[in-house]
Design a protein around this motif. Structure first.
Motif, PDB file in Angstrom:
ATOM      1  N   HIS A 237     -82.096   4.313 100.032  1.00  0.00           N
ATOM      2  CA  HIS A 237     -81.879   5.031  98.788  1.00  0.00           C
ATOM      3  C   HIS A 237     -83.087   5.878  98.428  1.00  0.00           C
ATOM      4  O   HIS A 237     -84.169   5.715  98.989  1.00  0.00           O
ATOM      5  CB  HIS A 237     -81.566   4.047  97.652  1.00  0.00           C
ATOM      6  N   GLN A 238     -82.886   6.773  97.473  1.00  0.00           N
ATOM      7  CA  GLN A 238     -83.942   7.640  96.975  1.00  0.00           C
ATOM      8  C   GLN A 238     -84.270   7.227  95.546  1.00  0.00           C
ATOM      9  O   GLN A 238     -83.456   7.380  94.648  1.00  0.00           O
ATOM     10  CB  GLN A 238     -83.488   9.101  97.000  1.00  0.00           C
ATOM     11  N   GLY A 239     -85.461   6.685  95.327  1.00  0.00           N
ATOM     12  CA  GLY A 239     -85.916   6.410  93.978  1.00  0.00           C
ATOM     13  C   GLY A 239     -85.614   5.014  93.488  1.00  0.00           C
ATOM     14  O   GLY A 239     -84.705   4.326  93.963  1.00  0.00           O
ATOM     15  N   LEU A 240     -86.402   4.597  92.501  1.00  0.00           N
ATOM     16  CA  LEU A 240     -86.320   3.245  91.958  1.00  0.00           C
ATOM     17  C   LEU A 240     -84.985   2.933  91.285  1.00  0.00           C
ATOM     18  O   LEU A 240     -84.428   1.842  91.521  1.00  0.00           O
ATOM     19  CB  LEU A 240     -87.487   3.011  90.997  1.00  0.00           C
ATOM     20  N   PRO A 241     -84.421   3.814  90.458  1.00  0.00           N
ATOM     21  CA  PRO A 241     -83.152   3.460  89.803  1.00  0.00           C
ATOM     22  C   PRO A 241     -82.032   3.150  90.788  1.00  0.00           C
ATOM     23  O   PRO A 241     -81.304   2.173  90.618  1.00  0.00           O
ATOM     24  CB  PRO A 241     -82.834   4.705  88.954  1.00  0.00           C
ATOM     25  N   MET A 242     -81.891   3.978  91.840  1.00  0.00           N
ATOM     26  CA  MET A 242     -80.842   3.731  92.829  1.00  0.00           C
ATOM     27  C   MET A 242     -81.124   2.455  93.602  1.00  0.00           C
ATOM     28  O   MET A 242     -80.207   1.681  93.901  1.00  0.00           O
ATOM     29  CB  MET A 242     -80.725   4.924  93.789  1.00  0.00           C
ATOM     30  N   ALA A 243     -82.391   2.217  93.922  1.00  0.00           N
ATOM     31  CA  ALA A 243     -82.752   1.008  94.660  1.00  0.00           C
ATOM     32  C   ALA A 243     -82.455  -0.238  93.828  1.00  0.00           C
ATOM     33  O   ALA A 243     -81.940  -1.238  94.346  1.00  0.00           O
ATOM     34  CB  ALA A 243     -84.226   1.051  95.040  1.00  0.00           C
ATOM     35  N   LYS A 244     -82.783  -0.192  92.551  1.00  0.00           N
ATOM     36  CA  LYS A 244     -82.529  -1.332  91.669  1.00  0.00           C
ATOM     37  C   LYS A 244     -81.042  -1.599  91.530  1.00  0.00           C
ATOM     38  O   LYS A 244     -80.591  -2.755  91.563  1.00  0.00           O
ATOM     39  CB  LYS A 244     -83.164  -1.052  90.298  1.00  0.00           C
ATOM     40  N   ARG A 245     -80.248  -0.550  91.370  1.00  0.00           N
ATOM     41  CA  ARG A 245     -78.804  -0.711  91.240  1.00  0.00           C
ATOM     42  C   ARG A 245     -78.212  -1.344  92.501  1.00  0.00           C
ATOM     43  O   ARG A 245     -77.383  -2.264  92.430  1.00  0.00           O
ATOM     44  CB  ARG A 245     -78.160   0.643  90.955  1.00  0.00           C
ATOM     45  N   TYR A 246     -78.658  -0.858  93.667  1.00  0.00           N
ATOM     46  CA  TYR A 246     -78.164  -1.414  94.933  1.00  0.00           C
ATOM     47  C   TYR A 246     -78.566  -2.884  95.066  1.00  0.00           C
ATOM     48  O   TYR A 246     -77.754  -3.731  95.446  1.00  0.00           O
ATOM     49  CB  TYR A 246     -78.726  -0.598  96.095  1.00  0.00           C
ATOM     50  N   TYR A 247     -79.813  -3.194  94.761  1.00  0.00           N
ATOM     51  CA  TYR A 247     -80.322  -4.563  94.856  1.00  0.00           C
ATOM     52  C   TYR A 247     -79.459  -5.509  94.017  1.00  0.00           C
ATOM     53  O   TYR A 247     -79.026  -6.568  94.487  1.00  0.00           O
ATOM     54  CB  TYR A 247     -81.770  -4.583  94.367  1.00  0.00           C
ATOM     55  N   ASP A 248     -79.200  -5.113  92.770  1.00  0.00           N
ATOM     56  CA  ASP A 248     -78.419  -5.970  91.880  1.00  0.00           C
ATOM     57  C   ASP A 248     -76.987  -6.128  92.379  1.00  0.00           C
ATOM     58  O   ASP A 248     -76.405  -7.223  92.290  1.00  0.00           O
ATOM     59  CB  ASP A 248     -78.420  -5.390  90.461  1.00  0.00           C
ATOM     60  N   GLU A 249     -76.396  -5.049  92.895  1.00  0.00           N
ATOM     61  CA  GLU A 249     -75.016  -5.132  93.380  1.00  0.00           C
ATOM     62  C   GLU A 249     -74.904  -6.072  94.580  1.00  0.00           C
ATOM     63  O   GLU A 249     -73.947  -6.842  94.686  1.00  0.00           O
ATOM     64  CB  GLU A 249     -74.510  -3.735  93.739  1.00  0.00           C
ATOM     65  N   ILE A 250     -75.882  -6.015  95.493  1.00  0.00           N
ATOM     66  CA  ILE A 250     -75.852  -6.899  96.657  1.00  0.00           C
ATOM     67  C   ILE A 250     -76.025  -8.353  96.225  1.00  0.00           C
ATOM     68  O   ILE A 250     -75.276  -9.255  96.648  1.00  0.00           O
ATOM     69  CB  ILE A 250     -76.952  -6.507  97.668  1.00  0.00           C
ATOM     70  N   LYS A 251     -76.991  -8.622  95.355  1.00  0.00           N
ATOM     71  CA  LYS A 251     -77.246  -9.996  94.909  1.00  0.00           C
ATOM     72  C   LYS A 251     -76.050 -10.547  94.128  1.00  0.00           C
ATOM     73  O   LYS A 251     -75.636 -11.697  94.333  1.00  0.00           O
ATOM     74  CB  LYS A 251     -78.502 -10.032  94.038  1.00  0.00           C
TER      75      LYS A 251
END
Length: 435
Positions: A237-251
């Motif tokens: 991903h590009q950038g912290l917001p997208m990375a955080k959203r992906y992280y939460d969705e996977i968890k």
């Protein structure tokens, strides 16, 4: 299951002289040695000295583009990792293998063998493959959904094959002539929609029971697959917001399936361009861009955008969204298509798209000095946007060396990276329980 580790989990991409498509042209790139085990062993040994969790080798099953403007140094991963198991002692060894263009018995044997040879350090990056069908019978590429359906069965089969030998199956009784207790070795008799496999595996149970399962899906199908099966997930991903959203969705996806969210580690993809100062790093970024064959880079971007024709577009032009295909028609790399579509929506030029693709295939590029690089990694980690990082140096001999010799020691000093190995297997490095 152990508690959440205090340190970042760190993988290093190896298997080539660098991720950037122009880096091979640098005078000391090592491109002449790229097909030798000595080159790759040197990189893996440096990563082990820095106490990283694992090295990782990706794989391509075909050449992208009609002209080879960048070296296709894609030695077969399991072959290279098996050789590296003899040149390293502790670091994990992770490689890609396709579930679309392989059979599960072969893959189970390969990674069981690697796990035995390395004494429990193997990991399998599960890929469904978005291209290469012309090299495997020339049939049309199966649909995106079908590839993931097969992958789900494929993982079930490989795990069953790895467990087809009980832990106490080996007798090794010279007096009686019994090597293995036949009642402790079981057929799996798997019958699915895509696969039929009898088993058992003809190799005893691997040291880790099954090698660590790694995956990098960013499409809806890929994320659902990761939440169900993966133990390590690569975040592209590009950038912290997208990375955080992906992280939460996977968890959260893992939790909904009854899995402990900490049983799946999300590693954010990061390509570091390093300099003594911020200005030096930016100059290096420009120098790398100057080594890039633009026509080839445009071919790669066009592939990620569903095969559209970019020939007549100026590099400093913003692409109109209406030239992109309907997202529902994308059968290859849906996650990457969505990422590049978002960059176009954000107003990025074609030149910027070629730089993003050429440097890290769409992953985050970080440009700066050692201090800034460490701080950026800490920011993602502390924001719970990553359990660690998959590090993708543009050049192994420039950025890779500085990363391992300067950034990682700084993270170790601050308590964010391990200074010593506490275990001997990849599962132990990652804090993952044995299956």
């Amino acid at each position: 299951m152990t508690g959440k580790p205090r340190h970042m989990h760190l993988f290093l991409v190896i298997g080539n002289v660098g991720q950037h498509h122009g880096a091979w042209r640098e005078p000391d790139s090592g491109i002449e040695l790229a097909d030798s085990i000595d080159f790759h062993a040197e990189v893996a040994q440096r990563a082990e000295a820095a106490k990283l969790d694992a090295v990782f080798i990706a794989d391509h099953l075909a050449m992208l583009g009609r002209e080879a403007h960048a070296p296709a140094q894609h030695l077969e991963p399991v072959t290279v990792l098996s050789a590296l198991s003899m040149r390293t002692e502790s670091i994990g060894l992770v490689g890609s293998a396709s579930t679309t263009f392989n059979e599960p018995f072969n893959v189970a044997r390969q990674f069981a063998s690697l796990d035995h040879l390395s004494r429990g350090r193997a990991g399998w990056n599960i890929v469904t493959s978005a291209f290469g069908e012309e090299n495997f019978g020339s049939d049309p590429l199966p649909s995106h959904a079908s590839r993931y359906e097969r992958a789900g069965e494929f993982v079930e089969v490989t795990k069953a094959l790895w467990r087809s030998w009980d832990a106490d199956a080996l007798a090794v009784d010279r007096d009686s002539g019994v090597y293995a207790r036949s009642e402790r070795v079981h057929p799996i008799n798997f019958q699915g929609e895509h696969l039929t496999v009898s088993g058992p595996l003809n190799i005893p149970r691997p040291p880790q029971v099954h090698p660590v399962l790694v995956q990098a899906g960013t499409s809806a199908d890929g994320m659902a697959f990761a939440s169900r099966h993966a133990e390590v997930v690569f975040s592209a991903h590009q950038g912290l917001p997208m990375a955080k959203r992906y992280y939460d969705e996977i968890k959260n996806g893992a939790k909904r399936l009854g899995r402990d969210p900490d049983s799946i580690k999300v590693l954010f993809g990061l390509s570091p361009i390093l300099g003594d100062t911020q200005k030096d790093a930016e100059e290096r970024q420009r120098a790398l861009a100057g080594l890039l064959n633009i026509d080839y880079a445009k071919q790669l971007v066009a592939f990620q955008l569903g095969g559209i024709d970019l020939t007549n577009y100026d590099l400093d032009e913003k692409l109109p969204l209406d030239v992109l295909p309907d997202p529902t028609t994308i059968n290859r790399r849906q996650g990457r298509f969505d990422l590049y579509r978002q960059l176009i929506e954000d107003g990025e030029t074609l030149r910027r798209l070629t730089e993003v693709e050429a440097t890290a295939a769409g992953l985050q590029v970080a440009v700066g000095d050692v201090e800034r690089m460490a701080n950026e990694m800490i920011t993602y980690f502390e924001a719970a946007a990553a359990d660690g990082f998959i590090l993708i140096p543009p050049s192994q001999r420039v950025d890779g060396r500085r990363l391992l010799s300067e950034v990682i020691p700084l993270l170790q000093e601050r308590g964010y990276a391990r200074a010593t190995y506490q275990g001997t297997t990849l599962r132990e490095h990652l804090g993952l329980a044995r299956p």
